[in-house]
Design a protein around this motif. Structure first.
Motif, PDB file in Angstrom:
ATOM      1  N   MET A  89      16.447 -43.295  -4.950  1.00 48.01           N
ATOM      2  CA  MET A  89      16.656 -44.274  -3.880  1.00 48.01           C
ATOM      3  C   MET A  89      15.353 -44.616  -3.182  1.00 48.01           C
ATOM      4  O   MET A  89      15.002 -45.784  -3.001  1.00 48.01           O
ATOM      5  N   PHE A  90      14.633 -43.580  -2.755  1.00 50.50           N
ATOM      6  CA  PHE A  90      13.448 -43.796  -1.944  1.00 50.50           C
ATOM      7  C   PHE A  90      12.286 -44.354  -2.757  1.00 50.50           C
ATOM      8  O   PHE A  90      11.296 -44.805  -2.175  1.00 50.50           O
ATOM      9  N   ALA A  91      12.405 -44.355  -4.080  1.00 49.24           N
ATOM     10  CA  ALA A  91      11.344 -44.900  -4.923  1.00 49.24           C
ATOM     11  C   ALA A  91      11.679 -46.278  -5.477  1.00 49.24           C
ATOM     12  O   ALA A  91      10.847 -46.902  -6.143  1.00 49.24           O
ATOM     13  N   SER A  92      12.883 -46.767  -5.206  1.00 50.96           N
ATOM     14  CA  SER A  92      13.331 -48.028  -5.802  1.00 50.96           C
ATOM     15  C   SER A  92      12.972 -49.226  -4.926  1.00 50.96           C
ATOM     16  O   SER A  92      13.490 -49.371  -3.814  1.00 50.96           O
ATOM     17  N   PRO A  93      12.097 -50.129  -5.402  1.00 48.69           N
ATOM     18  CA  PRO A  93      11.765 -51.331  -4.619  1.00 48.69           C
ATOM     19  C   PRO A  93      12.992 -52.177  -4.297  1.00 48.69           C
ATOM     20  O   PRO A  93      13.101 -52.734  -3.203  1.00 48.69           O
ATOM     21  N   LEU A  94      13.921 -52.286  -5.254  1.00 46.53           N
ATOM     22  CA  LEU A  94      15.115 -53.090  -5.020  1.00 46.53           C
ATOM     23  C   LEU A  94      15.969 -52.479  -3.918  1.00 46.53           C
ATOM     24  O   LEU A  94      16.511 -53.200  -3.064  1.00 46.53           O
ATOM     25  N   TYR A  95      16.088 -51.163  -3.899  1.00 46.34           N
ATOM     26  CA  TYR A  95      16.895 -50.513  -2.874  1.00 46.34           C
ATOM     27  C   TYR A  95      16.249 -50.660  -1.496  1.00 46.34           C
ATOM     28  O   TYR A  95      16.937 -50.865  -0.493  1.00 46.34           O
ATOM     29  N   ILE A  96      14.935 -50.562  -1.453  1.00 46.21           N
ATOM     30  CA  ILE A  96      14.210 -50.760  -0.196  1.00 46.21           C
ATOM     31  C   ILE A  96      14.447 -52.180   0.320  1.00 46.21           C
ATOM     32  O   ILE A  96      14.707 -52.400   1.510  1.00 46.21           O
ATOM     33  N   LEU A  97      14.376 -53.157  -0.581  1.00 43.24           N
ATOM     34  CA  LEU A  97      14.613 -54.557  -0.204  1.00 43.24           C
ATOM     35  C   LEU A  97      16.050 -54.760   0.265  1.00 43.24           C
ATOM     36  O   LEU A  97      16.296 -55.449   1.271  1.00 43.24           O
ATOM     37  N   LEU A  98      17.013 -54.149  -0.430  1.00 43.07           N
ATOM     38  CA  LEU A  98      18.409 -54.266  -0.034  1.00 43.07           C
ATOM     39  C   LEU A  98      18.643 -53.697   1.368  1.00 43.07           C
ATOM     40  O   LEU A  98      19.391 -54.273   2.168  1.00 43.07           O
ATOM     41  N   SER A  99      18.003 -52.581   1.668  1.00 44.35           N
ATOM     42  CA  SER A  99      18.146 -51.984   2.997  1.00 44.35           C
ATOM     43  C   SER A  99      17.650 -52.937   4.071  1.00 44.35           C
ATOM     44  O   SER A  99      18.298 -53.125   5.113  1.00 44.35           O
ATOM     45  N   ALA A 100      16.500 -53.561   3.818  1.00 44.90           N
ATOM     46  CA  ALA A 100      15.920 -54.475   4.803  1.00 44.90           C
ATOM     47  C   ALA A 100      16.768 -55.725   4.975  1.00 44.90           C
ATOM     48  O   ALA A 100      17.014 -56.175   6.104  1.00 44.90           O
ATOM     49  N   VAL A 101      17.237 -56.294   3.877  1.00 36.04           N
ATOM     50  CA  VAL A 101      18.058 -57.508   3.944  1.00 36.04           C
ATOM     51  C   VAL A 101      19.379 -57.219   4.660  1.00 36.04           C
ATOM     52  O   VAL A 101      19.855 -58.025   5.467  1.00 36.04           O
ATOM     53  N   THR A 102      19.949 -56.055   4.396  1.00 33.65           N
ATOM     54  CA  THR A 102      21.209 -55.676   5.052  1.00 33.65           C
ATOM     55  C   THR A 102      21.031 -55.578   6.559  1.00 33.65           C
ATOM     56  O   THR A 102      21.839 -56.102   7.345  1.00 33.65           O
ATOM     57  N   VAL A 103      19.964 -54.921   6.989  1.00 39.99           N
ATOM     58  CA  VAL A 103      19.691 -54.792   8.427  1.00 39.99           C
ATOM     59  C   VAL A 103      19.464 -56.170   9.049  1.00 39.99           C
ATOM     60  O   VAL A 103      19.987 -56.467  10.134  1.00 39.99           O
ATOM     61  N   LEU A 104      18.696 -57.018   8.376  1.00 37.83           N
ATOM     62  CA  LEU A 104      18.425 -58.355   8.908  1.00 37.83           C
ATOM     63  C   LEU A 104      19.711 -59.158   9.064  1.00 37.83           C
ATOM     64  O   LEU A 104      19.962 -59.755  10.130  1.00 37.83           O
TER      65      LEU A 104
END
Length: 350
Positions: free
Chosen positions: A235-250
């Motif tokens: 999870m913490f190494a996945s660029p897509l997961y990091i992006l999904l977290s940010a988009v969800t918060v936004l």
């Protein structure tokens, strides 16, 4: 309530913080043997990822539009310290006392060998591992905020310095311990970026139905993709997961959609208020429940139900008796010191 307080309380994000703490709590039922199904175990990583992203979002949303100064930096530092230090230090000291006098097998195994490390916000025992990167980000954000203010004044070298430092940390992010900022910096940075976007674009001109659909899709994708990755390292190494977290918060930061219903309601916002205590205090309760089940004193169902009730009760007590009074006292003291400092500096000579 001050403007900054109003800005800091975006209803769905308050609820999202509570939901993140709850899914970490839920994921640990399996860890302590209270549930046999491992399908929910990935939620712990999802909850922590959301916490990190939210921190970046809120720091950016609350502070990057302000001018960096000694006074504003001190106010920021006191606010951050008051938010996490009182209950965290209480947990560390209480855990040390419990391990030394009652229970050497206590879940937060803090002794003479690692007490100082935890007191300095550098510990890694159980859920306490997530505190160091959070605190380190608070320090790094001061540099980012200072550089942003300097850039607005056409002084470019601070921004270049911070950019170089950021690139260096991202380069080594996969080679450093998980308790260090570089290993989780991507979550904080994208959170900071979407916080800046939200600050510059306070409204989305979308119907509630469309916004709600986007919010629902983001939440589903975050959970489904987290389930497919399953373990924290992936999870913490996945660029897509990091992006999904940010988009969800936004997306959830904009009112009027499904986020208001699911997360902006009073119950979820209350859980968000208690979230830090809930996050820190649930593990000892689950350990006690596990022991009672092992000794035949409780069934698994009773242990799960009892754990929920006890965790909610002590989270409320911790917030009411430790977090809230200490935050008020520390911020009041900082306000008095700041006013005294200004009076001294503005007082005419002679």
């Amino acid at each position: 309530m001050s403007t900054s307080d109003e800005r800091s309380h975006i209803a769905p994000l308050d609820g999202l913080r509570g939901a993140a703490a709850c899914v970490v709590f839920f994921s640990h039922f399996q860890l302590f043997g209270l549930m046999q199904n491992r399908d929910g175990a990935f939620l712990g990583g999802t909850g922590v990822a959301v916490f990190f992203t939210l921190s970046g979002f809120l720091m950016s949303y609350l502070y990057l539009s302000r001018t960096f100064s000694f006074s504003s930096a001190c106010s920021y530092a006191v606010s951050r310290f008051a938010r996490i230090a009182p209950v965290y230090l209480f947990v560390v000291c209480a855990s040390y006392a419990i391990c030394a006098t009652f229970d050497p097998q206590f879940i937060y195994a803090i002794d003479n060998h690692n007490l100082l490390r935890h007191l300095l916000f550098l510990g890694n025992v159980s859920v306490l591992w997530s505190i160091p990167p959070e605190v380190q980000f608070y320090v790094f954000f001061l540099l980012l905020w200072w550089a942003t203010t300097q850039l607005a004044q056409r002084v470019f070298w601070p921004a270049a310095f911070v950019a170089g430092l950021t690139v260096l940390m991202l380069t080594v992010s996969q080679q450093v311990p998980g308790t260090t900022l570089p290993s989780k910096l991507s979550f904080f940075l994208l959170g900071t970026l979407v916080g800046l976007i939200r600050s510059r674009h306070p409204y989305l001109h979308l119907s509630p139905v469309v916004l709600g659909g986007l919010q629902f899709a983001a939440l589903v994708l975050l959970i489904v993709f987290g389930y497919r990755l399953f373990n924290h390292e992936a999870m913490f190494a996945s660029p897509l997961y990091i992006l999904l977290s940010a988009v969800t918060v936004l997306l959830l930061s904009y009112g009027g959609g499904l986020g208001d219903i699911l997360l902006g309601n009073p119950m979820m916002r209350t859980l968000g208020t208690w979230s830090f205590s809930l996050y820190l205090l649930h593990a000892p309760v689950l350990q006690a429940a596990e022991r009672l089940v092992h000794e035949g004193e409780l069934s698994q169902i009773a242990a799960i139900a009892g754990s929920v009730v006890v965790v909610l009760a002590i989270s409320f007590a911790s917030y009411s008796l430790i977090e809230k009074p200490c935050q008020f006292a520390l911020r009041s003291l900082a306000g008095r010191l700041t006013r005294a400092f200004r009076h001294q500096t503005e007082e005419p000579a002679g």
